[in-house]
Enzyme design. Structure first.
Site, mmCIF file in Angstrom:
data_model
loop_
_atom_site.group_PDB
_atom_site.id
_atom_site.type_symbol
_atom_site.label_atom_id
_atom_site.label_comp_id
_atom_site.label_asym_id
_atom_site.label_seq_id
_atom_site.Cartn_x
_atom_site.Cartn_y
_atom_site.Cartn_z
ATOM 1 N N SER A 274 1.002 -1.252 -0.110
ATOM 2 C CA SER A 274 0.034 0.040 0.054
ATOM 3 C C SER A 274 0.972 1.303 0.039
ATOM 4 O O SER A 274 2.121 1.128 0.530
ATOM 5 C CB SER A 274 -0.884 0.056 1.105
ATOM 6 O OG SER A 274 -1.296 1.355 1.561
ATOM 7 N N TYR B 3 -0.959 -1.186 10.319
ATOM 8 C CA TYR B 3 -1.058 -1.395 8.647
ATOM 9 C C TYR B 3 -0.007 -0.927 8.130
ATOM 10 O O TYR B 3 0.500 -1.531 7.249
ATOM 11 C CB TYR B 3 -2.343 -0.505 8.573
ATOM 12 C CG TYR B 3 -2.624 -0.885 6.984
ATOM 13 C CD1 TYR B 3 -3.306 -1.961 6.590
ATOM 14 C CD2 TYR B 3 -2.530 -0.028 6.031
ATOM 15 C CE1 TYR B 3 -3.902 -2.010 5.182
ATOM 16 C CE2 TYR B 3 -2.623 0.000 4.671
ATOM 17 C CZ TYR B 3 -3.381 -0.994 4.590
ATOM 18 O OH TYR B 3 -3.824 -1.321 3.062
ATOM 19 N N LYS C 24 2.827 -3.248 5.751
ATOM 20 C CA LYS C 24 2.765 -3.271 4.217
ATOM 21 C C LYS C 24 4.504 -2.854 4.052
ATOM 22 O O LYS C 24 4.850 -3.112 3.066
ATOM 23 C CB LYS C 24 2.035 -1.958 3.801
ATOM 24 C CG LYS C 24 0.643 -2.242 4.058
ATOM 25 C CD LYS C 24 0.248 -3.507 3.140
ATOM 26 C CE LYS C 24 -1.227 -3.796 3.211
ATOM 27 N NZ LYS C 24 -1.510 -5.062 2.468
HETATM 28 P P1 NAP Z 1 -11.565 -5.824 1.022
HETATM 29 O O1 NAP Z 1 -12.388 -5.346 -0.178
HETATM 30 O O2 NAP Z 1 -11.809 -5.701 2.285
HETATM 31 O O3 NAP Z 1 -11.139 -7.294 0.601
HETATM 32 C C1 NAP Z 1 -10.452 -8.045 1.355
HETATM 33 C C2 NAP Z 1 -10.066 -9.467 0.863
HETATM 34 O O4 NAP Z 1 -9.214 -10.219 1.866
HETATM 35 C C3 NAP Z 1 -11.611 -10.291 0.854
HETATM 36 O O5 NAP Z 1 -11.556 -11.052 -0.084
HETATM 37 C C4 NAP Z 1 -11.377 -11.161 2.272
HETATM 38 O O6 NAP Z 1 -12.143 -12.261 2.081
HETATM 39 C C5 NAP Z 1 -9.955 -11.286 2.277
HETATM 40 N N1 NAP Z 1 -9.382 -11.569 3.606
HETATM 41 C C6 NAP Z 1 -9.410 -10.652 4.774
HETATM 42 N N2 NAP Z 1 -8.800 -11.436 5.895
HETATM 43 C C7 NAP Z 1 -8.685 -12.640 5.412
HETATM 44 C C8 NAP Z 1 -8.028 -13.735 6.186
HETATM 45 N N3 NAP Z 1 -7.678 -13.776 7.290
HETATM 46 N N4 NAP Z 1 -7.579 -14.851 5.188
HETATM 47 C C9 NAP Z 1 -8.087 -14.819 3.908
HETATM 48 N N5 NAP Z 1 -8.604 -13.849 3.373
HETATM 49 C C10 NAP Z 1 -8.756 -12.777 4.145
HETATM 50 O O7 NAP Z 1 -10.141 -5.122 0.757
HETATM 51 P P2 NAP Z 1 -9.318 -4.409 -0.394
HETATM 52 O O8 NAP Z 1 -9.565 -2.745 -0.520
HETATM 53 O O9 NAP Z 1 -9.814 -5.284 -1.810
HETATM 54 O O10 NAP Z 1 -7.824 -4.756 -0.145
HETATM 55 C C11 NAP Z 1 -6.991 -5.768 -0.578
HETATM 56 C C12 NAP Z 1 -5.712 -5.635 -0.186
HETATM 57 O O11 NAP Z 1 -5.267 -4.425 -0.966
HETATM 58 C C13 NAP Z 1 -5.263 -5.502 0.954
HETATM 59 O O12 NAP Z 1 -3.789 -6.143 1.368
HETATM 60 C C14 NAP Z 1 -5.427 -4.192 1.427
HETATM 61 O O13 NAP Z 1 -4.414 -3.707 2.583
HETATM 62 C C15 NAP Z 1 -4.519 -3.650 0.038
HETATM 63 N N6 NAP Z 1 -4.786 -2.270 -0.313
HETATM 64 C C16 NAP Z 1 -6.092 -1.638 -0.609
HETATM 65 C C17 NAP Z 1 -6.189 -0.312 -0.787
HETATM 66 C C18 NAP Z 1 -7.410 0.325 -0.794
HETATM 67 O O14 NAP Z 1 -7.735 1.705 -1.065
HETATM 68 N N7 NAP Z 1 -8.634 -0.350 -1.017
HETATM 69 C C19 NAP Z 1 -5.104 0.560 -0.936
HETATM 70 C C20 NAP Z 1 -3.910 -0.115 -0.790
HETATM 71 C C21 NAP Z 1 -3.467 -1.455 -0.473
HETATM 72 P P3 NAP Z 1 -12.796 -12.966 3.458
HETATM 73 O O15 NAP Z 1 -13.360 -11.891 4.578
HETATM 74 O O16 NAP Z 1 -14.016 -13.617 2.831
HETATM 75 O O17 NAP Z 1 -11.785 -14.021 3.827
#
Ligand code: NAP
Length: 258
Positions: free
Chosen positions: A150, A163, A167
């Protein structure tokens, strides 16, 4: 574009694991890989959401498997690896995307909460890279490992020290795996998304002030969408990136440079 260039991004015959692939960024990346022809093994905890995502991915005409897996559990990641190998026989691309975030004042953050975030974001990525890396190193043919970091790895984030630390740790870890696995023709890279509209950011973006502040700082003048992550997944998962390893690539509409 000649046919040789086109084939660089062709993933037909490849098998990709995407952790947290049932929604958000993971789903966007899985869709990119599926559109390029890769079979997908989708690992996450919520089985109903896994099934719904699999149905949508299968419309690309590829095989999709779902595996219920909590990536913070060593046993669960080992079992998910075995389940994927049982179904497909090999893994060529692994995306360690599953992650969680939460806001907490750095001076009031409880150790339990620190551990909760690191268990998924850091242990989970480590276990995924280790298990898939072990498999890829043990057979011929190389491989691709990608971990989702991130822009918070770079910024001072007063409300997310856990967090941010997770990262930053991912980016260092990726360099270690990249050097360890290079001799097996396995490339290991991290991706740093900027602000992407997903369930994880929905509450934040509901705050209009915060959303406006982010948009002012984003030269692209829009929030990212999960589909904006398709291209980087295809590039890092394909032969196009065969000499690209140990790197962190930002996909943020210019947020970090403005
Ligand atoms: P999201 O919509 O909340 O999706 C998170 C995903 O991770 C879901 O599929 C969830 O599925 C899974 N997950 C969570 N805990 C888990 C566990 N213990 N074991 C297995 N699966 C798990 O989040 P997102 O925004 O797409 O984020 C995805 C990644 O991108 C993360 O690493 C986040 O830090 C990173 N990121 C996001 C952003 C942003 O702006 N959105 C920016 C930078 C980085 P289940 O709940 O079914 O397990």
């Amino acid at each position: 574009m000649g046919s040789g260039t086109k084939s660089l991004f062709d993933l037909s015959g490849k098998v990709a694991v995407v952790t947290g692939g049932n929604r958000g960024i993971g789903f966007g990346m899985a869709r990119g890989l599926a559109r390029s022809g890769a079979a997908i093994s989708l690992w996450a905890r919520d089985e109903a959401r896994n099934e719904a995502a699999a149905k949508e991915l299968a419309t690309s005409g590829v095989e999709v498997q779902t595996v219920g897996c909590d990536v913070s559990s060593e046993r669960a990641v080992e079992e998910a690896t075995q389940a994927t190998l049982h179904r497909f026989g090999r893994v060529d691309i692994g995306i360690a995307n599953a992650g969680v975030g939460a806001a907490a004042d750095s001076l009031k953050l409880k150790l339990d909460e620190w551990h909760r975030i690191l268990a998924v974001n850091l242990d989970g990525v480590f276990l995924t890279l280790r298990e898939l890396g072990k498999h890829m190193a043990g057979r011929e043919g190389g491989g691709k490992l990608i971990a989702i970091s991130s822009v918070s790895a770079q910024h001072g984030t007063p409300l997310q020290p856990h967090y941010a630390a997770s990262k930053g740790g991912i980016e260092s870890m990726v360099r270690s795996f990249a050097v360890r696995l290079a001799k097996y023709d396995i490339q290991v890279n991290a991706v740093e998304p900027g602000w992407i509209e997903t369930e994880a950011t929905a509450t934040g973006f509901a705050n209009q002030k915060l959303k406006d502040a982010i948009l002012r700082r984003t030269p692209a003048r829009r929030l990212g969408q999960p589909e904006d992550m398709e291209g980087i997944a295809i590039y890092l998962g394909s032969d196009a990136s065969r000499f690209h390893t140990g790197d962190t690539i930002r996909v943020d509409g210019g947020y970090a440079i403005f």
